[in-house]
Design a protein around this motif. Structure first.
Motif, mmCIF file in Angstrom:
data_model
loop_
_atom_site.group_PDB
_atom_site.id
_atom_site.type_symbol
_atom_site.label_atom_id
_atom_site.label_comp_id
_atom_site.label_asym_id
_atom_site.label_seq_id
_atom_site.Cartn_x
_atom_site.Cartn_y
_atom_site.Cartn_z
ATOM 1 N N GLY A 193 0.811 -1.214 0.000
ATOM 2 C CA GLY A 193 0.000 0.000 0.000
ATOM 3 C C GLY A 193 0.843 1.262 0.000
ATOM 4 N N GLN A 194 2.052 1.182 -0.559
ATOM 5 C CA GLN A 194 2.959 2.323 -0.569
ATOM 6 C C GLN A 194 2.782 3.124 -1.849
ATOM 7 N N ASN A 195 2.260 4.328 -1.726
ATOM 8 C CA ASN A 195 2.068 5.209 -2.863
ATOM 9 C C ASN A 195 3.020 6.395 -2.791
ATOM 10 N N GLN A 196 4.276 6.068 -2.555
ATOM 11 C CA GLN A 196 5.333 7.064 -2.502
ATOM 12 C C GLN A 196 6.653 6.359 -2.777
ATOM 13 N N THR A 197 7.694 7.120 -2.979
ATOM 14 C CA THR A 197 9.013 6.530 -3.121
ATOM 15 C C THR A 197 9.543 6.162 -1.750
ATOM 16 N N PRO A 198 10.427 5.165 -1.651
ATOM 17 C CA PRO A 198 11.028 4.854 -0.348
ATOM 18 C C PRO A 198 11.941 6.002 0.072
ATOM 19 N N PRO A 199 12.065 6.255 1.364
ATOM 20 C CA PRO A 199 12.922 7.359 1.805
ATOM 21 C C PRO A 199 14.397 7.132 1.491
ATOM 22 N N LEU A 259 14.826 -1.456 -0.320
ATOM 23 C CA LEU A 259 14.045 -0.231 -0.449
ATOM 24 C C LEU A 259 13.366 -0.022 0.897
ATOM 25 N N ASP A 260 13.809 0.979 1.618
ATOM 26 C CA ASP A 260 13.530 1.064 3.054
ATOM 27 C C ASP A 260 12.183 1.707 3.374
ATOM 28 N N TYR A 261 11.120 1.121 2.823
ATOM 29 C CA TYR A 261 9.777 1.545 3.209
ATOM 30 C C TYR A 261 9.547 1.235 4.685
ATOM 31 N N ARG A 262 8.709 2.040 5.323
ATOM 32 C CA ARG A 262 8.332 1.811 6.717
ATOM 33 C C ARG A 262 6.825 1.799 6.847
ATOM 34 N N PRO A 263 6.292 0.889 7.686
ATOM 35 C CA PRO A 263 7.013 0.019 8.624
ATOM 36 C C PRO A 263 7.543 -1.284 8.021
ATOM 37 N N ALA A 264 7.185 -1.585 6.774
ATOM 38 C CA ALA A 264 7.587 -2.856 6.161
ATOM 39 C C ALA A 264 8.478 -2.582 4.957
ATOM 40 N N PRO A 265 9.776 -2.873 5.040
ATOM 41 C CA PRO A 265 10.680 -2.648 3.907
ATOM 42 C C PRO A 265 10.461 -3.663 2.781
ATOM 43 N N PRO A 323 26.187 2.562 -1.157
ATOM 44 C CA PRO A 323 25.828 3.329 0.044
ATOM 45 C C PRO A 323 24.321 3.530 0.138
ATOM 46 N N TRP A 324 23.874 3.908 1.322
ATOM 47 C CA TRP A 324 22.503 4.368 1.436
ATOM 48 C C TRP A 324 22.358 5.668 0.642
ATOM 49 N N VAL A 325 21.323 5.745 -0.167
ATOM 50 C CA VAL A 325 20.998 7.002 -0.857
ATOM 51 C C VAL A 325 19.606 7.416 -0.390
ATOM 52 N N THR A 326 19.474 8.703 -0.052
ATOM 53 C CA THR A 326 18.251 9.228 0.551
ATOM 54 C C THR A 326 17.568 10.188 -0.404
ATOM 55 N N LEU A 327 16.278 9.983 -0.605
ATOM 56 C CA LEU A 327 15.520 10.774 -1.579
ATOM 57 C C LEU A 327 14.504 11.660 -0.878
ATOM 58 N N ASP A 328 14.512 12.933 -1.213
ATOM 59 C CA ASP A 328 13.462 13.857 -0.795
ATOM 60 C C ASP A 328 12.335 13.738 -1.819
ATOM 61 N N ALA A 329 11.239 13.086 -1.431
ATOM 62 C CA ALA A 329 10.164 12.789 -2.378
ATOM 63 C C ALA A 329 9.529 14.051 -2.937
ATOM 64 N N LYS A 330 9.411 15.081 -2.132
ATOM 65 C CA LYS A 330 8.761 16.310 -2.595
ATOM 66 C C LYS A 330 9.594 16.992 -3.662
ATOM 67 N N GLN A 331 10.900 17.058 -3.442
ATOM 68 C CA GLN A 331 11.787 17.686 -4.419
ATOM 69 C C GLN A 331 12.103 16.757 -5.588
ATOM 70 N N VAL A 369 19.256 13.760 -1.209
ATOM 71 C CA VAL A 369 19.783 14.676 -0.199
ATOM 72 C C VAL A 369 20.757 13.906 0.687
ATOM 73 N N GLY A 370 21.506 14.634 1.495
ATOM 74 C CA GLY A 370 22.408 13.985 2.437
ATOM 75 C C GLY A 370 23.671 13.474 1.777
ATOM 76 N N ASP A 371 24.259 12.439 2.374
ATOM 77 C CA ASP A 371 25.494 11.868 1.850
ATOM 78 C C ASP A 371 25.299 11.378 0.420
ATOM 79 N N PHE A 372 26.283 11.600 -0.412
ATOM 80 C CA PHE A 372 26.310 11.150 -1.811
ATOM 81 C C PHE A 372 25.268 11.848 -2.688
ATOM 82 N N ALA A 373 24.637 12.922 -2.176
ATOM 83 C CA ALA A 373 23.542 13.558 -2.918
ATOM 84 C C ALA A 373 23.994 14.082 -4.269
ATOM 85 N N ASP A 374 25.130 14.768 -4.312
ATOM 86 C CA ASP A 374 25.565 15.365 -5.575
ATOM 87 C C ASP A 374 25.791 14.292 -6.641
#
Length: 502
Positions: free
Chosen positions: A272-278, A303-309, A463-471, A475-480
């Motif tokens: 039921g995930q209607n977004q990108t994983p963080p 893909l680190d969805y919460r509460p169920a990846p 590495p972990w890569v972190t996505l700002d879904a709105k933008q 973001v964060g480490d390795f963002a560039d």
């Protein structure tokens, strides 16, 4: 799925006009209203190589056969950059549709006001530009998976659908499975307790694509510059142009974007995930093939969805003898495992079973959907939406396509930013996640059985890569570095525009 308001998704933008070389029918074109007794006039763009080594028979060719079984659709045009493919299908069409328009340049399809909708079965690097041009020309779009070639393109595709009010469906046909819908409704109702993890499995044997020491010549029947389109026009450094583009970063997204996308989409539906994983990470590599391919043929992506990846496992390496050379997970070598507090479902659209926590079967889930039936249902839903102008008729609307493709892109970005690491170093890094550690150990054992020792040929730890879904940006480490991999440089005139006013 409820209709999605046209202005509900993005705040990105597009230039006031089309780039040089875009179709002559300008954006904002009003489509013809399809009458209740009229057929939707369809063009198929990208017919496919039916005899490519390793291929599946030409995806566009297959979809033509399905369209012919839908009474509300009529094929009126065919398009392929390879004249041989075009001649093949035009000849076949003479026995079905009679005379159809034939084009080698897709821009001429978008110029044609007698076409209501297009089916796009092109290589991945063409999906975005073809979809956006079609939307601007007032045509509805059925585009094959994965929805997009990269993250940025996916956002522009959704924005184009919203801005121009087009019906856009992605070809993840499992979304039209009646069996999976019933199963997931039960799981979401709490029948087995809360969901813990979703596992997406693709254990599919493949062969390498060979290697070359010098550039090879594309088929003489192909306009290679147009084939490259938005991608760089590099010399062809592999034996086969068609199909093997999947395994080169400039045009494809590897096995996770080819077949992994199907099971990732199913898992995201179940969760039921209607977004990108963080955030996401990948462990994998290209083992055993020693070929011209670049993408991973073995991959464990979290893909680190919460509460169920969600964990996706890709395995293509198979040289061992005997049954199940690549192994199984809870009896499955394909499909999904949806793990809940009190049991799990293991299966796919064709069927499966529900088990308790100890692995004892509770219930068989039978009477599933055949691939043909799902494809016809999926295309039928698209044709219905072209008539109704309701996104609720679409089982896999543009936004759903973007979100599932984004999962693949995030995993691949992690992989491409990774470095080789010993098995011990990988285990030390992931020791806090028991499910991921177990998936890596099972993958390592499957590779060992097929002659690959990770001590000698290390896997790449991303590495972990972190996505700002709105933008829609990392973001964060390795963002560039991650953002650089998420939007390509284009060749004029094949420039994917940035969309505004959606």
């Amino acid at each position: 799925m409820k209709p999605i308001p046209r202005r509900s998704f993005l705040g990105s933008s597009m230039a006031a006009g089309l780039a040089l070389g875009a179709p002559r029918l300008m954006m904002g074109a009003e489509p013809r209203s399809v009458g209740p007794n009229e057929a939707v006039r369809v063009a198929v763009i990208g017919l496919g190589a039916t005899n490519a080594v390793g291929g599946v028979g030409g995806r566009g060719h297959q979809l033509i056969g399905r369209l012919r079984e839908i009474s509300g659709a009529r094929i009126v045009a065919l398009c392929d950059v390879d004249q041989a493919h075009l001649d093949r299908e035009v000849k076949a069409a003479s026995d079905h549709e009679g005379k159809v328009a034939a084009h080698t340049d897709l821009r001429r399809v978008f110029d044609d006001k007698n076409i209501d909708a297009v089916v796009i079965a092109l290589p991945n690097h063409w999906h975005a530009l073809a979809t956006i041009w079609a939307c601007q020309a007032g045509k509805d779009v059925y585009v094959e998976k994965p929805f997009s070639y990269d993250l940025w393109e996916g956002r522009q595709m959704v924005a184009a659908a919203r801005k121009h009010g087009r019906m856009v469906q992605v070809g993840t046909q499992n979304r039209s499975s009646t069996l999976l819908r019933r199963v997931f409704d039960r799981l979401k109702g709490g029948e087995l307790g809360a969901m813990r993890y979703a596992h997406a499995l693709v254990y599919r044997a493949r062969n390498g694509i060979g290697s070359v020491d010098a550039p090879t010549s594309p088929p003489s029947t192909v306009d290679y510059d147009l084939w490259c389109g938005p991608a760089s026009n590099k010399p062809l450094m592999r034996k086969q142009l068609h199909y093997d583009w999947h395994w080169v970063w400039d045009t494809g997204n590897g096995e996770i974007g080819n077949n992994g996308i199907h099971v990732i989409d199913i898992c995201r539906w179940a969760l039921g995930q209607n977004q990108t994983p963080p955030r996401a990470m990948s462990i994998g590599g290209r083992f055993g093939f020693n070929d011209s391919g670049e993408t991973a043929n073995t991959q464990v992506a979290l893909l680190d969805y919460r509460p169920a990846p969600l964990i996706c496992e890709i395995r293509n390496v198979s040289v061992a003898k005997g049954a199940d050379p690549m192994g199984r997970f809870r009896g499955q070598n394909k499909g999904v495992v949806i793990d809940c507090e009190e049991g799990y479902f293991a299966g796919d659209a064709s069927g499966g079973a529900i088990f308790d926590r100890q692995g004892k079967k509770i219930e068989d889930i039978a009477d599933g959907d055949s691939p043909k039936a799902m494809e016809i249902a999926h295309l039928s839903g698209f044709v219905a939406a072209v008539r109704s102008r309701q996104t609720s008729d679409l089982a896999a609307e543009a936004l759903q396509g973007h979100l599932s493709a984004a999962c693949c892109h995030m995993a691949n970005v992690s992989h491409r930013l990774g470095k080789q690491a010993s098995p011990e170093a990988i285990r030390a890094t992931i020791t806090g996640d028991g499910e991921l550690a177990d998936a890596f150990d099972r993958c390592s054992e499957a590779l060992r059985k097929n002659g690959v020792e990770l001590d000698a040929t290390p896997a790449t730890l991303g590495p972990w890569v972190t996505l700002d879904a709105k933008q829609g940006r990392f973001v964060g480490d390795f963002a560039d570095a991650a953002n650089e991999l998420s939007r390509r440089e284009y060749r004029k005139p094949f420039v994917v525009p940035e969309i505004t006013g959606g």
